[in-house]
Design a protein around this motif. Structure first.
Motif, PDB file in Angstrom:
ATOM      1  N   GLU A  99      25.104  -9.909  10.631  1.00 10.67           N
ATOM      2  CA  GLU A  99      24.077  -8.984  11.116  1.00 10.67           C
ATOM      3  C   GLU A  99      22.804  -9.730  11.460  1.00 10.67           C
ATOM      4  O   GLU A  99      22.032  -9.321  12.326  1.00 10.67           O
ATOM      5  CB  GLU A  99      23.754  -7.922  10.067  1.00 10.67           C
ATOM      6  CG  GLU A  99      22.699  -6.936  10.535  1.00 10.67           C
ATOM      7  CD  GLU A  99      22.267  -5.960   9.453  1.00 10.67           C
ATOM      8  OE1 GLU A  99      22.150  -4.778   9.775  1.00 10.67           O
ATOM      9  OE2 GLU A  99      22.034  -6.387   8.322  1.00 10.67           O
ATOM     10  N   ASP A 118      27.586  -8.253   6.678  1.00 12.51           N
ATOM     11  CA  ASP A 118      26.210  -7.759   6.563  1.00 12.51           C
ATOM     12  C   ASP A 118      25.706  -8.349   5.254  1.00 12.51           C
ATOM     13  O   ASP A 118      25.973  -7.796   4.183  1.00 12.51           O
ATOM     14  CB  ASP A 118      26.182  -6.224   6.525  1.00 12.51           C
ATOM     15  CG  ASP A 118      24.762  -5.676   6.364  1.00 12.51           C
ATOM     16  OD1 ASP A 118      24.593  -4.443   6.386  1.00 12.51           O
ATOM     17  OD2 ASP A 118      23.825  -6.491   6.190  1.00 12.51           O
ATOM     18  N   ASP A 121      22.703  -5.348   2.828  1.00  6.36           N
ATOM     19  CA  ASP A 121      22.668  -3.992   3.370  1.00  6.36           C
ATOM     20  C   ASP A 121      21.677  -3.142   2.592  1.00  6.36           C
ATOM     21  O   ASP A 121      21.608  -3.229   1.379  1.00  6.36           O
ATOM     22  CB  ASP A 121      24.064  -3.362   3.267  1.00  6.36           C
ATOM     23  CG  ASP A 121      24.048  -1.885   3.564  1.00  6.36           C
ATOM     24  OD1 ASP A 121      24.225  -1.091   2.605  1.00  6.36           O
ATOM     25  OD2 ASP A 121      23.772  -1.523   4.716  1.00  6.36           O
ATOM     26  N   GLY A 122      20.915  -2.329   3.332  1.00  4.49           N
ATOM     27  CA  GLY A 122      19.928  -1.474   2.664  1.00  4.49           C
ATOM     28  C   GLY A 122      18.558  -2.133   2.663  1.00  4.49           C
ATOM     29  O   GLY A 122      17.792  -2.014   1.712  1.00  4.49           O
ATOM     30  N   SER A 123      18.257  -2.807   3.782  1.00  2.65           N
ATOM     31  CA  SER A 123      17.022  -3.609   3.847  1.00  2.65           C
ATOM     32  C   SER A 123      15.787  -2.825   3.460  1.00  2.65           C
ATOM     33  O   SER A 123      14.865  -3.361   2.847  1.00  2.65           O
ATOM     34  CB  SER A 123      16.862  -4.184   5.255  1.00  2.65           C
ATOM     35  OG  SER A 123      18.045  -4.851   5.614  1.00  2.65           O
ATOM     36  N   ASN A 214      20.526  11.237   6.243  1.00  2.00           N
ATOM     37  CA  ASN A 214      19.065  11.190   6.341  1.00  2.00           C
ATOM     38  C   ASN A 214      18.595  12.430   7.108  1.00  2.00           C
ATOM     39  O   ASN A 214      18.552  12.441   8.333  1.00  2.00           O
ATOM     40  CB  ASN A 214      18.606   9.915   7.055  1.00  2.00           C
ATOM     41  CG  ASN A 214      17.078   9.825   7.127  1.00  2.00           C
ATOM     42  OD1 ASN A 214      16.387  10.800   6.862  1.00  2.00           O
ATOM     43  ND2 ASN A 214      16.589   8.644   7.486  1.00  2.00           N
ATOM     44  N   TYR A 241      20.929  10.799  -1.082  1.00  5.76           N
ATOM     45  CA  TYR A 241      20.802   9.798  -0.024  1.00  5.76           C
ATOM     46  C   TYR A 241      19.908   8.676  -0.528  1.00  5.76           C
ATOM     47  O   TYR A 241      18.708   8.863  -0.702  1.00  5.76           O
ATOM     48  CB  TYR A 241      20.210  10.402   1.262  1.00  5.76           C
ATOM     49  CG  TYR A 241      20.292   9.469   2.451  1.00  5.76           C
ATOM     50  CD1 TYR A 241      19.156   8.874   2.984  1.00  5.76           C
ATOM     51  CD2 TYR A 241      21.516   9.187   3.052  1.00  5.76           C
ATOM     52  CE1 TYR A 241      19.241   8.013   4.079  1.00  5.76           C
ATOM     53  CE2 TYR A 241      21.615   8.342   4.158  1.00  5.76           C
ATOM     54  CZ  TYR A 241      20.471   7.756   4.669  1.00  5.76           C
ATOM     55  OH  TYR A 241      20.568   6.916   5.758  1.00  5.76           O
ATOM     56  N   LEU A 245      23.678   2.003   2.540  1.00  3.50           N
ATOM     57  CA  LEU A 245      25.041   2.482   2.842  1.00  3.50           C
ATOM     58  C   LEU A 245      26.011   2.173   1.706  1.00  3.50           C
ATOM     59  O   LEU A 245      26.763   3.037   1.258  1.00  3.50           O
ATOM     60  CB  LEU A 245      25.513   1.821   4.143  1.00  3.50           C
ATOM     61  CG  LEU A 245      26.960   1.998   4.560  1.00  3.50           C
ATOM     62  CD1 LEU A 245      27.322   3.456   4.754  1.00  3.50           C
ATOM     63  CD2 LEU A 245      27.253   1.189   5.829  1.00  3.50           C
ATOM     64  N   TYR A 259      29.533  10.819   3.460  1.00  4.51           N
ATOM     65  CA  TYR A 259      28.360  10.115   4.004  1.00  4.51           C
ATOM     66  C   TYR A 259      28.406  10.299   5.517  1.00  4.51           C
ATOM     67  O   TYR A 259      29.466  10.145   6.142  1.00  4.51           O
ATOM     68  CB  TYR A 259      28.436   8.619   3.681  1.00  4.51           C
ATOM     69  CG  TYR A 259      27.361   7.792   4.353  1.00  4.51           C
ATOM     70  CD1 TYR A 259      26.173   7.479   3.694  1.00  4.51           C
ATOM     71  CD2 TYR A 259      27.527   7.304   5.647  1.00  4.51           C
ATOM     72  CE1 TYR A 259      25.180   6.722   4.312  1.00  4.51           C
ATOM     73  CE2 TYR A 259      26.535   6.560   6.272  1.00  4.51           C
ATOM     74  CZ  TYR A 259      25.376   6.280   5.605  1.00  4.51           C
ATOM     75  OH  TYR A 259      24.370   5.538   6.208  1.00  4.51           O
ATOM     76  N   TYR A 261      26.283   9.271   9.112  1.00  2.00           N
ATOM     77  CA  TYR A 261      25.202   8.701   9.913  1.00  2.00           C
ATOM     78  C   TYR A 261      25.544   8.966  11.377  1.00  2.00           C
ATOM     79  O   TYR A 261      26.225   8.198  12.024  1.00  2.00           O
ATOM     80  CB  TYR A 261      24.972   7.213   9.681  1.00  2.00           C
ATOM     81  CG  TYR A 261      23.530   6.880   9.996  1.00  2.00           C
ATOM     82  CD1 TYR A 261      22.624   6.572   8.988  1.00  2.00           C
ATOM     83  CD2 TYR A 261      23.045   6.981  11.305  1.00  2.00           C
ATOM     84  CE1 TYR A 261      21.279   6.333   9.268  1.00  2.00           C
ATOM     85  CE2 TYR A 261      21.701   6.773  11.585  1.00  2.00           C
ATOM     86  CZ  TYR A 261      20.827   6.456  10.576  1.00  2.00           C
ATOM     87  OH  TYR A 261      19.489   6.243  10.845  1.00  2.00           O
ATOM     88  N   LYS A 271      23.554   4.294  14.166  1.00  2.00           N
ATOM     89  CA  LYS A 271      22.773   3.125  13.730  1.00  2.00           C
ATOM     90  C   LYS A 271      23.659   2.015  13.178  1.00  2.00           C
ATOM     91  O   LYS A 271      23.372   0.827  13.360  1.00  2.00           O
ATOM     92  CB  LYS A 271      21.768   3.548  12.638  1.00  2.00           C
ATOM     93  CG  LYS A 271      20.994   2.385  12.047  1.00  2.00           C
ATOM     94  CD  LYS A 271      20.086   2.806  10.913  1.00  2.00           C
ATOM     95  CE  LYS A 271      19.281   1.608  10.394  1.00  2.00           C
ATOM     96  NZ  LYS A 271      18.347   1.959   9.303  1.00  2.00           N
ATOM     97  N   ARG A 273      26.628  -0.673  12.238  1.00  2.00           N
ATOM     98  CA  ARG A 273      27.356  -1.620  13.074  1.00  2.00           C
ATOM     99  C   ARG A 273      28.847  -1.555  12.787  1.00  2.00           C
ATOM    100  O   ARG A 273      29.276  -1.642  11.633  1.00  2.00           O
ATOM    101  CB  ARG A 273      26.832  -3.043  12.853  1.00  2.00           C
ATOM    102  CG  ARG A 273      25.520  -3.420  13.561  1.00  2.00           C
ATOM    103  CD  ARG A 273      24.381  -2.479  13.455  1.00  2.00           C
ATOM    104  NE  ARG A 273      23.954  -2.244  12.089  1.00  2.00           N
ATOM    105  CZ  ARG A 273      22.712  -2.519  11.644  1.00  2.00           C
ATOM    106  NH1 ARG A 273      21.840  -3.094  12.474  1.00  2.00           N
ATOM    107  NH2 ARG A 273      22.367  -2.241  10.421  1.00  2.00           N
TER     108      ARG A 273
HETATM  109  P1  FBP Z   1      20.857  -2.691   7.052  1.00  2.00           P
HETATM  110  O1  FBP Z   1      19.867  -2.459   5.996  1.00  2.00           O
HETATM  111  O2  FBP Z   1      21.822  -3.745   6.735  1.00  2.00           O
HETATM  112  O3  FBP Z   1      20.241  -2.860   8.405  1.00  2.00           O
HETATM  113  O4  FBP Z   1      21.788  -1.357   7.062  1.00  2.00           O
HETATM  114  C1  FBP Z   1      21.527  -0.230   7.608  1.00  2.00           C
HETATM  115  C2  FBP Z   1      21.030   0.801   6.591  1.00  2.00           C
HETATM  116  O5  FBP Z   1      19.965   0.312   5.843  1.00  2.00           O
HETATM  117  C3  FBP Z   1      22.118   1.352   5.665  1.00  2.00           C
HETATM  118  O6  FBP Z   1      22.277   0.637   4.503  1.00  2.00           O
HETATM  119  C4  FBP Z   1      21.576   2.745   5.349  1.00  2.00           C
HETATM  120  O7  FBP Z   1      22.575   3.654   5.014  1.00  2.00           O
HETATM  121  C5  FBP Z   1      20.880   3.125   6.628  1.00  2.00           C
HETATM  122  O8  FBP Z   1      20.617   1.910   7.343  1.00  2.00           O
HETATM  123  C6  FBP Z   1      19.587   3.805   6.353  1.00  2.00           C
HETATM  124  O9  FBP Z   1      19.062   4.168   7.606  1.00  2.00           O
HETATM  125  P2  FBP Z   1      17.876   5.245   7.686  1.00  2.00           P
HETATM  126  O10 FBP Z   1      16.703   4.608   7.052  1.00  2.00           O
HETATM  127  O11 FBP Z   1      17.734   5.479   9.175  1.00  2.00           O
HETATM  128  O12 FBP Z   1      18.360   6.467   6.981  1.00  2.00           O
END
Ligand code: FBP
Length: 336
Positions: A99, A118, A121-123, A214, A241, A245, A259, A261, A271, A273
């Protein structure tokens, strides 16, 4: 003192479990086993850094954007370095798609396996001490071993995955993976630095009471999604939520849930990948009895065309995903 009460076994370590599974295949070469161990090793190191991140200068922004145009967090970059190095030094991986990197990272050309990852994940949750994860998919290359890795080696359907999994850096750290023969979960025993089998043959309940989406995007969802969310609320279901992810998926796989998205105005293709988020969790979901779709087709049947392509994602308990998809059909029949 009864000797049998002493030195009680701690359980099956990941290394031993992988070896046992390898021995079940007469044709096994040990390459995939070593690759899984490489991922586990990098996961332990990243876990150490995540746990101490508040004490180290690895929180906050890195000051650059990744190929998705997202601000990279320092820990995103650290995790990317850790996993790529472990896969390079482990000597079983010919290339990685990450990623955090625009192009294929070429590693060991004389190897058969390609990894899509990735690294973190969950930046959005990294700096606030909320569960985050790593997601990985493993494929066998198509092009001849020894030559340069080609796009086709990476752009394979999810059905071609030989293994996939995730690491959850949560209240405890878990590694969950499948090689297509069930889903197995290992919990990190920090005092001995070993992943130990804690959840053998994980299964996702066919039904549940949790929906994860979300809702801040409510007004930019397609009508059927809004109708489905309203239906969840009318039924008094529980909204959960985390915004990571891996963590949202793991909870729903354990307790039963869905879940979602969807595509939104801001993200018309969704959103998440396909290669290193959706496919891996779709493989785990299906191997645990769940379902994963983009609203039109099974995630793992989608033919990828680009490394960082996105996809809407609906996954979790089979009855819940199937029910949610009845809203799509209703929406389409309204249009036609
Ligand atoms: P990354 O953090 O690896 O970019 O992953 C995407 C992510 O953070 C998922 O972990 C999470 O489910 C989603 O995006 C959250 O998106 P949003 O803030 O739009 O709800």
């Amino acid at each position: 003192m009864n000797k049998s009460k002493l030195g009680l076994p701690i359980g099956t370590t990941l290394d031993r479990f992988i070896k046992q599974k390898e021995d079940e295949f007469s044709s096994a070469t040990g390459e995939l086993s070593q690759l899984l161990r490489d991922i586990a090793l990098a996961g332990k190191i990243v876990n150490k850094e995540v746990n101490k991140s508040g004490l180290l200068d690895i929180t906050g922004g890195f000051g650059e954007k990744n190929v998705q145009g997202e601000d990279q967090q320092k820990l995103d970059v650290v995790a990317d370095i850790r996993f790529t190095r472990a896969l390079k030094n482990g000597g079983m991986t010919c290339a990685v798609v990450s990623e955090e990197e625009q192009e294929i990272i070429h590693l060991n050309p004389n190897c058969r396996y390609v990894v899509a990852i990735d690294p973190l994940d969950g930046s959005s949750n990294i700096d606030v001490n909320v569960s985050i994860g790593t997601i990985f998919s493993i494929y066998k290359r198509i092009s001849p071993v020894g030559g340069p890795v080609q796009e086709e080696d990476v752009l394979q359907k999810g059905t071609e995955q030989v293994a996939a999994g995730y690491i959850l850096y949560g209240s405890s750290t878990m590694l969950v993976y499948t090689t297509g023969r069930g889903v197995h979960g290992f919990t990190l025993e920090p005092s001995i630095g070993e992943f130990v089998l804690s959840h053998d043959h994980m299964t996702c309940p066919t039904d549940g009471n949790i929906y994860s989406i979300n809702e801040g995007n409510y007004f930019s969802f397609d009508e059927w999604v809004r109708e489905y969310i309203d239906d969840c609320k009318k039924k008094g279901m529980t909204a959960r939520y985390i915004g990571s992810l891996v963590a949202d998926f793991h909870r729903n796989m354990m307790k039963g849930g869905i879940y979602l998205y969807p595509n939104t105005e801001k993200a018309p293709n969704g959103k998440l990948r396909l290669l290193y988020e959706c496919n891996a969790l779709a493989f785990i979901a299906e191997q645990s009895g769940g379902v994963a779709t983009n609203g039109k087709e099974r995630i793992m049947d989608i033919q990828p065309t680009a490394f960082h392509q996105r996809s809407p994602l609906y996954l979790g308990s089979s009855k819940m995903v199937d029910y949610a998809m009845t809203f799509v059909k209703a929406d389409i029949s309204d249009v036609s």
